[in-house]
Design an enzyme around this catalytic site. Structure first.
Site, short mmCIF file in Angstrom:
data_model
loop_
_atom_site.label_atom_id
_atom_site.label_comp_id
_atom_site.label_asym_id
_atom_site.label_seq_id
_atom_site.Cartn_x
_atom_site.Cartn_y
_atom_site.Cartn_z
N ASP A 87 3.09 -15.67 86.00
CA ASP A 87 3.30 -17.08 86.32
C ASP A 87 2.49 -18.00 85.42
OD1 ASP A 87 1.22 -17.33 89.34
OD2 ASP A 87 0.85 -16.52 87.34
N LYS A 106 -13.71 -22.45 92.00
CA LYS A 106 -13.53 -23.86 92.39
C LYS A 106 -14.85 -24.62 92.55
CE LYS A 106 -9.10 -23.14 94.77
NZ LYS A 106 -8.85 -21.83 94.16
N ASP A 118 -0.10 -22.98 84.14
CA ASP A 118 0.19 -22.16 85.33
C ASP A 118 1.54 -22.66 85.84
OD1 ASP A 118 -1.52 -21.71 88.55
OD2 ASP A 118 0.54 -21.33 87.95
#
Lengths: 297, 378
Positions: free
Chosen positions: A47, A99, A155
């Site tokens: 992906d 993150k 992405d």
């Protein structure tokens, strides 16, 4: 499946997980094939999209001679992803931060790796995450290095990002092999058209359009920032922007479709409707407009 | 078309005399060969004040009786039948009110008429009742004999004597309360009768959206009575579905597709591959290629760019109720959002290519450079 290996001169083997094995487990499942020789292997998340500089990646991997190379890429919003902290001169990866709330680095894991088969010692055939259960240990052992990706990366897991990635890819084609792109009065910007597709009169196709095999675009169609998959038909006078048209789907006459609408396989949109940001599951026949974004099941 | 004894038509209103009005009156005079005049009220005079004010004009030439029709009513006016009813049933000097059927719920929004079935006299009249009175409603059409002016004079005098009524409102007379309500029952020896329309459509046009509905109804009338007025499919020409009326001076590309229920005005240009359905396109508008116009009114001189989409929502009636009427919904719903309705482009609006204008009202002379939905563009 049998066409590609012959065309490309390679062998393709499918390894199918019967239960989800995460990002690492499937490598363990395919152990026999991967350990066939001592040569390193690529791992590519399906992906993502980029220019795939395989040769340069392999050169770097051989030059440091360690167990693994991770392709990293610069992004605008690193906190959306997992950030990679590495030594800029040696390329050795120090650690990962998932993150981060404050700025640590703007380089993230691009989802493309090269491993030596020895890495399989770290992986069992069960649900395992490369990012959480394998990479941190490899980094500790000094066995993980970064390859700084040049050029575009995207992405493409979400439809909106897929369309952006498509546009980036088409720009890349414009730079590297522009002869592949369509030319003519009907075309604007970067457009890729399969030779078996048919395009009618008075159309305006592009910018950023990919048209798949056996697609029929009828007269007077305006199409931009969209992907049209195999066998689909866009009927006369339709206006389609920022959409993904699934295989065998039909977009009716005078239909207006926009705002990242996605049609699954074999969806029919009747004439004169307005489809705004709709996600439509396969085999639906749409007879009323969908002016507000929704999922149609 | 007209009862041969109709001598003159008077248009009474508060609109300023304008070039458009004069032109309209002239055209209609020429077309139908009957004297027509527009009489402008000096102030808004209510539903009967204008009739009272211009009584001398109305009574000039000693007419036996006169029709009155509210100008916002669209129907298959049973003019001939009303005149006969007036002669035969009322003896030629009564008053006739035109009635039509509505369902119980919707009747509450109109003037309700209770009829005595054998004589057709009006037993009772009430305007917008809160509870159900009758499902026969005031269809906005009347025949009055000259005696009606007694009642109007009385109402006018009463206004002046009533200290509570403001100066400005004194000249305004309301037909329902001054005339119809008192005349119902046996007032004046029972001279008020109701003539019920047999069949056919009836609608008021209170907003531009209703015009689309009325357009559909009139086009269906044309289909019945004057199919030669409607456009037909010609080989190699533009495609037509259903009832479509195209002014002879309009230019339509042969690949355009029109209808059903479309009116195309004078000098309109419709480009290649354009689609127009359930719409009114007024004079000199230009609809460029591949555009799509649905459930909308396109004003005079508008220009719609290529691949533009002008779309409204139809106000459709309950198909299972033969007497359902178009209602006047409020402009905004409880959330403060614009209720879905017909899209209206005012005079001289231009819409750039590839835009969508959905459920939006655009005031005249605006230039739209981006898409709009559910808004009023001032």
């Amino acid at each position: 499946m049998y066409l590609f290996p012959r065309q490309l001169g390679i062998t393709i083997t499918l390894s199918h997980e019967q239960e989800p094995l995460g990002t690492a487990g499937p490598l363990g499942l395919a152990r026999e094939i991967l350990e066939k020789d001592a040569e390193p292997f690529f791992v590519l998340n399906s992906d993502v999209i980029c220019s795939y500089p395989f040769k340069k990646m392999l050169e770097l991997h051989h030059s440091h001679g360690k167990e693994g190379t991770i392709v990293v890429t610069k992004v605008e919003e690193p906190s959306k992803y997992g950030v990679v902290v590495y030594n800029p001169t040696s390329g050795q990866i120090d650690r990962f931060v998932e993150k981060p709330k404050i700025f640590v680095s703007n380089k993230i894991n691009a989802g493309i790796y090269i491993f030596s088969p020895t890495v399989l010692k770290r992986i069992q055939v069960k649900f395992m995450s490369l990012e959480k259960e394998v990479f941190p240990f490899m980094a500790q052992d000094g066995q993980l290095f970064a390859f700084d990706l040049e050029g575009f990366w995207m992405d493409i897991g979400q439809p909106k990002d897929f369309l952006r990635g498509m546009a980036l890819y088409l720009s890349h084609v414009r730079q590297t092999s522009p002869e592949r792109l369509a030319e003519g009065d009907s075309f604007v910007g970067n457009v890729l058209v399969d030779p078996s597709a048919k395009i009618g009169q008075g159309c305006r196709i592009g910018p950023s359009v990919v048209i798949g095999p056996n697609v029929i675009i009828e007269d007077g169609v305006c199409l931009s920032s969209s992907t049209v998959l195999r066998g689909a038909r866009i009927c006369s006078h339709a206006w389609v922007q920022s959409s993904i048209i699934g295989w065998q789907s039909v977009v009716g006459k005078w239909v207006r479709m926009e705002s990242v609408s996605v049609l699954g396989e074999d969806v029919i949109i009747q004439d004169e409707l307005y489809v705004n940001g709709a996600r439509i599951l396969p085999h639906k026949n749409i007879t009323v407009s969908s002016p507000d974004p929704q999922i149609i099941m | 078309m007209w009862h041969p004894d109709v001598r003159e038509i008077l248009l009474i209103g508060f609109y300023n005399q304008s070039q458009q009005m004069s032109r309209f009156v002239d055209d209609m005079q020429r077309k139908y060969g009957i004297p027509i005049r527009y009489l402008q009220e000096y102030a808004p005079l209510g539903t009967a004040g204008g009739i009272y004010h211009f009584r001398d004009q109305i009574l000039r030439g000693n007419p036996r009786a006169f029709f009155v029709f509210n100008s916002d009513v669209c129907c298959d006016f049973p003019v001939w039948e009303m005149a006969q009813f007036h002669s035969n049933v009322t003896g030629g000097n009564g008053y006739v009110i035109l009635g039509t059927e509505a369902n119980e719920q919707q009747a509450l929004s109109y003037g309700c008429i209770v009829e005595e079935p054998s004589t057709h006299k009006v037993l009772h009249y009430v305007e917008k009742p809160e509870t159900f009175v009758s499902n026969i409603i005031n269809a906005g059409g009347y025949i009055f004999s000259p005696d009606i002016f007694q009642h109007l004079t009385r109402a006018f005098t009463a206004n002046y004597e009533n200290e509570l009524i403001h100066d400005a409102a004194r000249d305004s007379i309301d037909l329902h309360s001054s005339v119809l309500t008192p005349l119902a029952g046996n007032g004046d020896g029972g001279k008020l009768y109701v003539y019920k329309m047999n069949s056919g459509f009836w609608t008021q046009v209170k907003n531009a959206g209703h015009a689309i509905y009325a357009n559909r109804l009139y086009l269906s009338l044309f289909k019945e009575r004057h199919p030669e007025y409607l456009a037909t499919n010609t080989p190699g020409g533009h495609e037509i579905y259903g009832a479509v009326r195209i002014h002879p001076s309009a230019q339509i590309d042969s690949s355009a597709v029109l209808g059903p229920n479309v009116y195309v005005g004078a000098g309109v240009v419709i480009g290649a591959g354009a689609r127009v359905r359930e719409a009114i396109v007024l004079d000199r508008a230009v609809i460029q290629e591949h555009s799509c116009v649905l459930h909308s009114i396109v004003g005079w001189d508008c220009v719609l760019g290529a691949w533009s989409r002008i779309e409204g929502y139809p106000s459709d009636l309950n198909p299972n109720d033969p007497v359902a009427k178009i209602t006047s919904e409020s402009l905004f719903n409880l959330d403060g959002r614009l209720n879905p309705s017909i899209t209206i482009l005012g005079q001289g609006v231009s819409v750039h290519s590839e835009l969508i204008v959905l459920n939006t009202v655009v005031l005249p002379h605006k230039e739209l450079t981006s898409s709009y939905k559910n808004q009023i563009i001032l």
